[in-house]
Design an enzyme around this catalytic site. Structure first.
Site, PDB file in Angstrom:
ATOM      1  CG  ASN A   1      -0.157  -0.074   2.499  1.00  0.00           C
ATOM      2  OD1 ASN A   1       0.495   0.887   2.880  1.00  0.00           O
ATOM      3  ND2 ASN A   1      -0.183  -1.229   3.165  1.00  0.00           N
ATOM      4  NE  ARG A   2      -0.411   6.264  -3.454  1.00  0.00           N
ATOM      5  CZ  ARG A   2      -1.123   7.201  -4.046  1.00  0.00           C
ATOM      6  NH1 ARG A   2      -2.222   6.887  -4.675  1.00  0.00           N
ATOM      7  NH2 ARG A   2      -0.736   8.450  -4.015  1.00  0.00           N
TER       8      ARG A   2
END
Ligand code: CTP
Length: 400
Positions: free
Chosen positions: A202-203
């Protein structure tokens, strides 16, 4: 914050221009008080333009306002950089023959000095005795560093870099309201391997969690930072003698380390973005189009770490979870956060909007912290450090 920067007559005065700039940029009101000698190195117009305040060396200017007393009384912090051997001797004797001397006697704010001089002068028994006396009086002495000095000499006597002085000086103003607490913060984002070259991730950059750890340490807490895939430059903000970093990769590793670290903790903050699912059987060979193994991946659900910690928590432990939500409507976001808080069984849930300006990979964040009964305990936006401050304030409110 009102900060007085005293500048005395050494070549390192040129570096103090940058120091003043850093303080102004951080939003502080800075008044520079140079000595007459300092003005031979850097002139008054430079100090005035960089600090955006009038500069004078004499107690005889602006007499009606009793400037020497007023500046000292209004100051939240006084930094003397560079502090020459002569100024250090004058401070020790309590001499007040110029505006800086009188201000130093009139202030009750914390005072920090950054000595700069030749090694022989620094090592001289007179200077060492003066430094000893000043330390006993509570003056904070930063440096000097060891390195190249003017004239080609090298050794202790070099003024610390402006960034180091600013960090150390501002830390003097931090409240120590978390002193004695043991806290665990998770940060970053987990990576679940698909094969040796791919992962589900994920970011999350880890910036908010790192800011929470740094803020807690600055306020006196002992911190375990469980860092999931955070880059070295982001982690650099967490360099502190009271922060221990534990690097992890997957949700399962994060879960193990958190379970151990949380057992003796007073506060647990789960800021990491954890993968809800992982590939059921990560391949030890690279999946390929050719073999047709890449088109779908079977997933299995990961344990909910924070819910598990909440269910097994020792009495009195405070647990904070995070939720990054994309719902643009603030009321709907809050409602979702309330439900999530209940479901996870945590004390506080910090909900943030993840959009183009806020959240993942951004310097700024905006959160609301939901507490008991679904009430918004605090709301904050701005830098991630600012948000971290507000979240710790919410923890403090919940503890008392
Ligand atoms: N969390 C966790 N373990 C997981 C998933 C999430 O501990 N397996 C934690 C996160 O660190 C965060 C909080 O739970 O503090 C909320 O995460 P979020 O992904 O928003 O919640 P979910 O339970 O995944 O809910 P949903 O997918 O419905 O948004």
């Amino acid at each position: 914050m009102n900060i007085v920067v005293g500048v005395t007559g050494g070549i390192a005065a040129y570096k103090t221009v940058h120091l003043v700039r850093l303080l102004v940029k951080a939003g502080h009101e800075v008044t520079v008080i140079p000595t007459e000698d300092a003005l031979r190195f850097v002139g008054a117009p430079t100090w005035e333009s960089i600090s955006r305040n009038a500069v004078t060396t004499s107690v005889h200017d602006d007499v009606a306002k009793v400037r020497h007393v007023a500046l000292g009384q209004a100051a939240d912090l006084v930094i003397v950089a560079p502090a020459t051997a002569n100024t250090i001797a004058k401070m020790t004797a309590g001499l007040a023959d110029d505006l800086l001397g009188t201000t130093l006697l009139a202030t009750t704010a914390p005072v920090a000095i950054a000595p700069a001089m030749h090694t022989e002068m620094w090592r001289h028994p007179a200077t060492q005795a003066n430094i000893h006396t000043l330390r006993e009086r509570g003056v904070n002495v930063f440096g000097p560093g060891d390195g190249e000095l003017t004239g080609g000499d090298s050794g202790p006597g070099r003024m610390l870099e402006p960034e180091e002085i600013v960090d150390a000086a501002l830390a003097l103003l931090d409240p120590q309201d978390l002193a004695g607490l043991r806290v665990v913060v998770s940060a970053g984002g987990t990576r679940e391997p698909i094969d040796p070259v791919r992962f589900l991730g994920n970011r999350s950059s880890g910036r908010q969690g790192v800011a929470l750890a740094a803020e807690a340490a600055a306020r006196g807490a002992d911190v375990d930072l469980v860092a999931a895939n955070i880059t070295a430059d982001v982690l650099a903000e967490a360099r502190h003698p009271r922060i221990r970093v534990h690097a992890v990769g997957t949700a399962a590793q994060l879960g193990h380390v958190m379970t151990d670290a949380a057992a003796p903790a007073d506060v647990v903050i789960m800021a990491a973005a954890v993968a809800d699912y992982r590939p059921a059987e990560p391949s030890d060979q690279k999946l390929t189009k050719e073999a047709g193994t890449l088109s779908s991946i079977d997933l299995v659900e990961n344990d909910d770490i924070v819910a598990g910690l909440a269910a097994a928590r020792p009495p009195g432990q405070i647990i904070v979870a995070f939720a990054a939500e994309t719902l643009p409507d603030a009321d709907e976001r809050r409602e979702r956060a309330r439900r999530k808080r209940e479901r996870k069984g945590v004390d506080l849930l910090a909900v943030n909007l993840a959009d183009a300006e806020h959240g993942f990979e951004k310097a700024d964040n905006a959160v609301e912290v939901i507490g008991e009964g679904g009430v918004v305990v605090v709301a904050a936006d701005g830098s991630k450090r600012r948000v971290a401050r507000a979240i710790w304030d919410a923890v403090q409110k919940t503890r008392t």
